[in-house]
Design an enzyme around this catalytic site. Structure first.
Site, mmCIF file in Angstrom:
data_model
loop_
_atom_site.group_PDB
_atom_site.id
_atom_site.type_symbol
_atom_site.label_atom_id
_atom_site.label_comp_id
_atom_site.label_asym_id
_atom_site.label_seq_id
_atom_site.Cartn_x
_atom_site.Cartn_y
_atom_site.Cartn_z
ATOM 1 N N LYS A 1 0.856 -1.193 0.000
ATOM 2 C CA LYS A 1 0.000 0.000 0.000
ATOM 3 C C LYS A 1 0.891 1.242 0.000
ATOM 4 C CE LYS A 1 -4.059 2.022 2.334
ATOM 5 N NZ LYS A 1 -5.024 1.888 3.444
ATOM 6 N N SER B 1 -9.985 2.152 2.390
ATOM 7 C CA SER B 1 -9.042 2.887 1.584
ATOM 8 C C SER B 1 -8.029 2.008 0.852
ATOM 9 C CB SER B 1 -8.267 3.870 2.470
ATOM 10 O OG SER B 1 -7.477 3.175 3.411
ATOM 11 N N SER C 1 -10.456 -0.268 6.506
ATOM 12 C CA SER C 1 -9.781 -0.090 5.218
ATOM 13 C C SER C 1 -9.088 -1.316 4.650
ATOM 14 C CB SER C 1 -8.760 1.050 5.304
ATOM 15 O OG SER C 1 -9.408 2.295 5.281
#
Lengths: 488, 478
Positions: free
Chosen positions: A77, A152, A176
């Site tokens: 990420k 997210s 997320s």
């Protein structure tokens, strides 16, 4: 077809010499080239360094020094700092930022000999539930490219779901990891707060942020958690509890295990078809010998409002460092210091980030602090107490991960409150600091449904075991969206 | 109307740790800009603070020495504001739950009375970087070497009533933190900085007046001047019917005045909240006991010992124990000079101090070492030289002209103690002063001093004064 292999299978294949890490990495780089444009799940692809890491991994393996994950590709990420590779956090503010150091998670992956394919797209500063808040544009859901992958960690979820990486990392502050995992049909684990070091994880809300694995299977999540979990003296909130071998207990029976079903998680807010799908999954678990017990978590409805006080409060402070002075975006020709601050932050941050900074600044202000921040902290304790009480009678709590399946791009962007409610089932787990896992439990109208398992503090092993046992009798986690099944 | 000043001081003592309070970067002063600032100090994305345990130990030491409560649980909070030399946009400090609170310090005032000054609290926090506005045309330079340096902010009760009392308290606090070895006390380098809260009220009034805070007054002298200026300014405003604005002021040491920096209305809302990156600081009794074992002799304990063992006055003992370096200098000199504590005290507080002041040096930088001074004083005590000659010699030693014995030899300053030699000179003086002799013998006894002076002049001060007195008396009475 290498991209259909789980981590465990890839590990065996590499060990037996069926293929090399270089070949495996090339295979994934090819797939990324083919599908990235459609899905937009990567912000950076690290072709050259990935192939170099793969070659090094093959050498390590030839020397006999490989670990189970040596030579296996992973996508990180884009809020985990990576030395030498841009870490943008999905923001214009950091679009020119190259960290001089690796995050703890990255260090551990490197130490295990994993190969970083690239950095994945995400909502800006991890604020969002649809990945539509990224400076780099939205990510498309591989099951329906008109729909969002959740957020997210939407880039990581979409990349795993479309098999553009065998596994990825995500971070989870209010859902997320789990919500995008649910919306894309993969397995995602948010460990207990303090299980994995936050060092080098760009903070959104420090008391809630936690990194974790996003994988095809629970077994893969266990393999990844094995290398990610553990104490780090550079993070004062990272705990030194012993790290068990999460893979070792996966095959234990769940006979006699008590699974609690909270009444508050199965109400009118939940899409009824998702409710029905979960009931079928619950029956499967019963067949495996688990006892099902209805429970109450009476303060559940307070989670979202409490979260939207605490998380923005911390964020408003955490994001103060992006001021255009030392690194990151700086506005053109500032006329004075105040102008530098105002325009840098007005131009560098997106709408949702600014909204949360404003909310956070407000709730911490003199005269409002007690009414909002202190009160929210007290309710946070009540929410945790609900779970503690429930865990006196059950071993695991089961519920939906998200109230809906993947929604359409643009469907909720004009209504932040409805967007915030995507996380009603996940947020409380962060507030309580507990581990939570989402795994695929079926489909509704061709879209994946996620089932959430919530565990006791540091009891990831039980969550992984239940998920793994369920995956022995279900095939949802093996499903690949049609468009991405191909040989390449 | 008679006015009374009410003063409280906030002192920032930079803790003498090897590394910063929340990072492993070094803290040495004077390094090239931004060479002692790591990712944590620069507030890079993703970094986290880790508390330096040494800071906690030092705070405990301070707490023990001021009879304070040492909090079993204290909390770091974020103080949020924007400034270019504040890398994270917030300063990590302690707010509602400081590590040390509710203590006191007994301060010896000039009139030899003791005053108890309350310590409201002392808390740990990180320092900011430095903004350099000069030498960057149209720009500001930023140096983050200081960012993250550990500070102990020590807040006094508003117990002080004059600038002199404030300075006495500040000196006592300075002596304490340097004695505890938790701060190097260097005011020029900013290791020991002071903000003064000052208000005035009619004498007898129990309510407090509106206060101003004067920032960063970095010498004892400036503290006294700034406070006196502020007291006068406030009294003038009130006497002319005005009212005091609550504001932050800055002391200008060149113009010798304070000027407004920002008023309360413009003040920041710091939005304090507990720092989620740091755990509460938990202190067990066991750790406090361990620190207690390491406590040095405190300034007032030393002062009492100096009074009792050396027979010094409380005032002298207080001055000589105002810093570890000074008391060490005194004790080493005394030990090697062999006795006469008062003589050594007079020298250290007299000639040595005067020379240091004149040259702007600290006792650590004194060119005449304690051992060299001791040798000089030995020569007084063994009658080799007189006190007066010693002063001349001290000046030569200061200038680096050599050690005592060489100088005595070279300059021929050895005291004349030979009776015959002195008598010969006395006879010579008497012969040369028939009129004075006649007057003296006629009863003008004041003229005795004239004869002494003549003898000393002829011996260039080398004759032993006592001997001269004795021999002269005999000679004149004949």
């Amino acid at each position: 077809m290498l991209h259909t292999y789980s981590l465990a299978e890839l590990s065996q294949g590499l060990e037996k010499g069926d293929f090399t890490s270089v070949a495996l990495t090339q295979h994934y780089l090819e797939r990324i080239k083919q599908h990235q444009e459609m899905l937009n799940c990567y912000i950076s692809v690290c072709e050259e360094s990935a192939l170099a890491q793969a070659a090094a991994a093959d050498t390590t393996r030839a020397r006999g020094a490989a670990t189970p994950l040596t030579g296996i590709p992973i996508a990180q990420k884009d809020l985990l700092c990576t030395a030498g590779v841009k870490t943008s956090c999905g923001s214009k503010m950091l679009d020119n930022f190259i960290a001089p150091y690796d995050a703890a998670v990255i260090e551990r992956c490197n130490a295990a000999g994993m190969v970083m394919l690239g950095k994945t797209n995400m909502d800006e500063f991890a604020m969002g539930s649809s990945n539509e808040n990224s400076f780099h544009g939205p990510v498309m859901n591989p099951w329906d490219i008109e729909r969002v992958p959740g957020g997210s960690s939407g880039g990581s979820a979409a990349a795993v779901a479309a098999r553009l990486t065998p596994c990825a990392t995500g971070t989870d502050t209010g859902g997320s990891i789990r919500q995008p995992a649910a919306l894309t049909g993969i397995t995602g684990l948010k460990p207990t707060y303090g299980r994995i070091s936050r060092y080098g994880l760009i903070a959104y809300a420090s008391s809630l942020d936690q990194a974790g694995p996003m994988t095809q299977t629970a077994e893969d999540a266990a393999l990844l958690l094995n290398i990610l979990a553990g104490h780090d003296p550079r993070d004062s909130t990272c705990m030194s509890n012993p790290v068990p071998d999460y893979q070792a207990t996966l095959n234990q029976s769940i006979k006699g295990l008590t699974i609690g079903i909270p009444e508050e998680y199965f109400t009118a807010e939940l899409n009824s078809q998702i409710g029905d799908t979960l009931q079928v999954a619950i029956k499967e678990l019963q067949k495996l010998g688990a006892n099902i017990k209805p429970i109450r978590l009476p303060n559940t409805h307070l989670g979202v409002p409490v979260y939207y006080v605490i998380a923005p409060a911390e964020a408003s402070s955490n994001l103060s460092r992006y001021d255009g002075v030392r690194y990151g975006y700086r506005c053109e020709n500032p006329k004075d210091l105040l102008d530098l601050y105002k325009r840098t932050r007005a131009e560098g941050f997106g709408e949702e980030v600014k909204r949360r900074i404003l909310i956070g600044t407000y709730v911490l202000s003199a005269g409002y602090y007690d009414a909002y921040y202190i009160k929210a902290q007290k309710i946070r304790r009540l929410i945790r107490n609900d779970f503690i009480e429930a865990f006196k009678e059950v071993d695991v709590i089961l519920g939906p991960t998200s109230p809906t399946t993947a929604f359409k791009l643009g469907e909720k962007t004009t209504d932040p409150i409805s967007m915030y409610l995507s996380d009603i089932y996940t947020i409380n787990v962060n507030l309580a600091g507990l581990p939570g896992l989402s795994l695929p439990a079926g489909f509704v109208d061709g879209l994946p449904v996620g089932m959430q398992l919530i565990g006791k503090d540091f009891d990831e092993a039980t969550l992984l075991k239940v998920a793994h046992q369920y995956q022995q009798v279900s095939h949802w986690h093996r499903e690949i969206p049609n468009m991405f099944k191909g040989a390449k | 109307m008679e006015w009374e000043a009410v003063i409280g001081l906030e002192v920032h003592a930079q803790l003498a740790t090897q590394t910063k309070i929340f990072s492993g970067a070094a803290t040495a002063y004077g390094a090239a800009p931004n060479t002692q600032a790591c990712a944590v100090d620069l507030g890079l994305p993703g970094v986290l603070p880790v508390l330096n345990a040494e800071c906690v130990r030092m705070a405990i030491k301070f707490g023990l020495s001021t009879q304070s409560t040492i909090a079993p649980r204290s909390i770091f909070a974020r103080k949020n504001y924007f400034y270019p030399d504040l890398p994270k946009g917030y300063q990590i400090s302690q707010y509602e739950h400081p590590i040390v609170y509710n203590g006191y310090l007994d301060v010896l005032l000039e009139d030899d009375t003791l005053k108890r000054v309350g310590i409201t609290r002392a808390h740990l926090e990180e320092d900011a970087g430095k903004s350099l506005h000069e030498s960057f045309y149209n720009m500001t330079g930023l140096d983050f070497n200081r960012a993250g340096t550990a500070l102990l902010e020590i807040v006094s009760e508003p117990d002080l009533r004059s600038a002199k009392e404030a300075v006495a308290y500040l000196k006592a606090l300075h002596a304490l933190v340097t004695c505890l070895n938790i701060c190097d006390g260097n005011m020029q380098e900013g290791s020991f900085r002071c903000d003064a809260n000052v208000s005035v009220r009619p004498k007898g009034e129990s309510r407090l007046g509106t206060r101003t805070e004067t920032k960063n007054v970095n010498s004892f002298r400036f503290v006294e001047r700034a406070i006196n200026y502020e007291i006068e300014r406030q009294i003038q405003i009130l006497e002319s019917g005005g009212s005091i604005r609550q504001e932050t002021r800055l002391f200008d040491s060149v113009k010798n005045e304070t000027r407004p920096m920002r008023s309360k209305e413009e003040a920041n809302d710091y939005r304090y909240f507990p720092d989620p990156d740091l755990l509460p600081v938990m202190i067990q009794q066991e750790q406090i006991d361990q620190v207690r074992e390491t406590m040095p002799e405190l300034p007032w304990e030393k002062q009492q010992r100096f009074q009792q063992s050396y027979g010094l006055s409380r005032y002298d003992a207080n001055v000589l124990t105002s810093s570890q370096a000074l008391s060490d200098y005194y004790e080493i000199t005394l030990q090697h000079a062999g006795g006469d504590a008062k003589l050594v005290a007079n020298w250290v507080m007299g000639d040595v101090s005067a020379f240091l002041n004149k040259h702007g040096l600290s006792i650590e930088e004194c060119p005449v070492t304690a051992l060299q001074l001791a040798k000089l004083l030995q020569r007084i005590l063994d009658n080799t030289i007189s006190g007066k000659i010693a002063k001349t010699l001290f000046e030569a030693m200061w200038a680096g002209e050599g050690d005592v014995d060489t100088l005595i030899e070279k300059k021929g300053l050895k005291q004349v103690t030979d009776n015959q030699a002195i008598l010969a000179i006395i006879q010579q003086v008497i012969q040369e002063s028939p009129q004075q002799l006649a007057d003296y013998q006629a009863g003008k006894e004041r003229l005795f001093g004239y004869f002494v002076g003549q003898v000393m002049q002829k011996t260039q001060g080398k004759a032993n004064p006592q001997q001269v007195n004795d021999l002269l008396k005999k000679a004149l009475s004949k």
